[in-house]
Design an enzyme around this catalytic site. Structure first.
Site, short mmCIF file in Angstrom:
data_model
loop_
_atom_site.label_atom_id
_atom_site.label_comp_id
_atom_site.label_asym_id
_atom_site.label_seq_id
_atom_site.Cartn_x
_atom_site.Cartn_y
_atom_site.Cartn_z
N ASP A 1 0.81 -1.22 0.00
CA ASP A 1 0.00 0.00 0.00
C ASP A 1 0.85 1.27 0.00
O ASP A 1 2.08 1.23 0.16
CB ASP A 1 -0.97 0.00 1.20
CG ASP A 1 -0.29 -0.41 2.51
OD1 ASP A 1 0.95 -0.44 2.58
OD2 ASP A 1 -1.02 -0.70 3.48
N ASN B 1 -7.53 -2.63 14.54
CA ASN B 1 -8.93 -2.93 14.19
C ASN B 1 -9.03 -4.12 13.24
O ASN B 1 -10.08 -4.37 12.66
CB ASN B 1 -9.60 -1.69 13.58
CG ASN B 1 -8.95 -1.26 12.27
OD1 ASN B 1 -7.99 -1.89 11.79
ND2 ASN B 1 -9.44 -0.18 11.68
N HIS C 1 -7.33 -4.51 10.38
CA HIS C 1 -7.07 -4.27 8.96
C HIS C 1 -5.77 -4.93 8.52
O HIS C 1 -4.84 -5.10 9.32
CB HIS C 1 -7.11 -2.77 8.60
CG HIS C 1 -5.94 -1.95 9.00
ND1 HIS C 1 -6.05 -0.86 9.84
CD2 HIS C 1 -4.63 -2.01 8.67
CE1 HIS C 1 -4.86 -0.31 9.99
NE2 HIS C 1 -3.97 -0.99 9.29
N GLU D 1 -9.77 -1.91 5.37
CA GLU D 1 -10.35 -1.54 6.65
C GLU D 1 -11.65 -2.32 6.89
O GLU D 1 -12.32 -2.71 5.93
CB GLU D 1 -10.68 -0.05 6.64
CG GLU D 1 -9.46 0.86 6.51
CD GLU D 1 -8.77 1.12 7.84
OE1 GLU D 1 -8.89 0.28 8.76
OE2 GLU D 1 -8.10 2.16 7.95
C1 GLP Z 1 -0.72 0.48 8.64
C2 GLP Z 1 -0.36 -0.25 7.33
C3 GLP Z 1 -0.45 -1.74 7.47
C4 GLP Z 1 0.20 -2.14 8.78
C5 GLP Z 1 -0.65 -1.66 9.92
C6 GLP Z 1 -0.02 -1.88 11.29
O1 GLP Z 1 -1.78 1.35 8.53
N1 GLP Z 1 -1.09 0.17 6.19
O2 GLP Z 1 0.14 -2.37 6.35
O3 GLP Z 1 0.30 -3.53 8.85
O4 GLP Z 1 -1.05 -0.31 9.77
O5 GLP Z 1 1.00 -0.97 11.54
P1 GLP Z 1 2.07 -1.14 12.68
O6 GLP Z 1 2.96 -2.26 12.23
O7 GLP Z 1 2.80 0.16 12.75
O8 GLP Z 1 1.34 -1.48 13.92
#
Ligand code: GLP
Length: 246
Positions: free
Chosen positions: A67, A136, A138, A143
């Site tokens: 992404d 959440n 995702h 989402e």
């Molecule tokens: C972000 C990314 C995801 C990631 C998630 C968790 O928004 N788009 O690909 O896995 O949130 O992030 P973190 O690893 O900082 O907890």
């Protein structure tokens, strides 16, 4: 779903990096799906060490990132282009042409999304996909919702994700409200998936997922329960609630 619980973030990262290493050693032109966020940083650090100290070769590896924020300059340290360059690409011997990251600044973003999935298919499909998970549920930027898109698409971010990601920005107002993300279908087509989670904040969603009772588009990661080859690597903090339940 194979579940590995490691003592801490460091051992989680080493285990994840070793699995990636084994896959590259089995297939030098591995199609590797990559994630951003704080979770995989330790894994990337260990991959850099394996490259520098043990000669792990990335010269034929092809990567596709999950992404990217929409309309964010790639000079912005919060862009996923910048993140990948700093945390992995500039330290290993991967050719620039082998790197693919969704282009949130494309002139025709819709067209870009269609072409991104086609490119993955043309390259033979993702062999190993690395995933983090949002609090959440995702994955990438898919989402929680009543329906989930299959292919790469543009999506709005939920308040909860904007809030969680604001820790990297100077203020919450600076967090982009939209992103390009691979869809659930693009992710599920991967041959093997490695889901990583560390820290207490992830414990509730991990517990819900690992109960393996039901799938719901309200917990996008639960769709992974339908995939035949998922390895979940957790540290003890992320596994805390789950360990109380079993
Ligand atoms: C972000 C990314 C995801 C990631 C998630 C968790 O928004 N788009 O690909 O896995 O949130 O992030 P973190 O690893 O900082 O907890």
């Amino acid at each position: 779903m194979k579940i590995i619980i490691e003592k801490d973030y460091e051992s989680l990262s080493t285990t994840a990096a070793n699995i990636i290493k084994e896959e590259i050693e089995k297939k030098e032109d591995l199609l590797l799906g990559l994630a951003t966020g704080s979770t995989p940083i330790g894994t990337y650090k260990e991959l850099i060490r394996l490259h520098k100290e043990e000669g792990l070769d990335f010269s034929k590896v092809v990567t596709f990132n999950l992404d990217e924020y929409l309309n964010i300059p790639y000079t912005n340290p919060n862009s996923y282009h910048y993140f990948m360059e700093e945390n992995l690409f500039k330290h290993i011997n991967i050719p620039k042409d082998n790197i693919h990251i969704p282009d949130g600044n494309a002139e025709d973003v819709e067209k870009f999304c269609r072409e991104y999935d086609k490119k993955i298919e043309d390259c033979g499909g993702i062999d190993l996909q690395i995933l983090g998970i949002g609090e959440n549920g995702h994955i990438a930027f898919n989402e929680p919702d009543d329906e989930l898109y299959l292919g790469t698409h543009i999506t709005g971010l939920t308040e909860s994700t904007i809030k969680a990601n604001s820790r990297f920005f100077d203020s919450i107002d600076e967090v982009p409200k939209e992103a390009i993300t691979m869809g659930i279908g693009s992710i599920m087509k991967s041959k093997k998936i490695l889901l990583l989670a560390n820290g207490e904040k992830k414990a509730p969603v991990i517990c819900e997922l690992l109960k393996q009772e039901k799938v719901s588009t309200r917990i996008p990661a639960s769709l992974l329960l339908l995939h035949p080859d998922v390895v979940v690597i957790l540290d003890e903090l992320a596994a805390k609630n789950y360990l109380k339940e079993i």
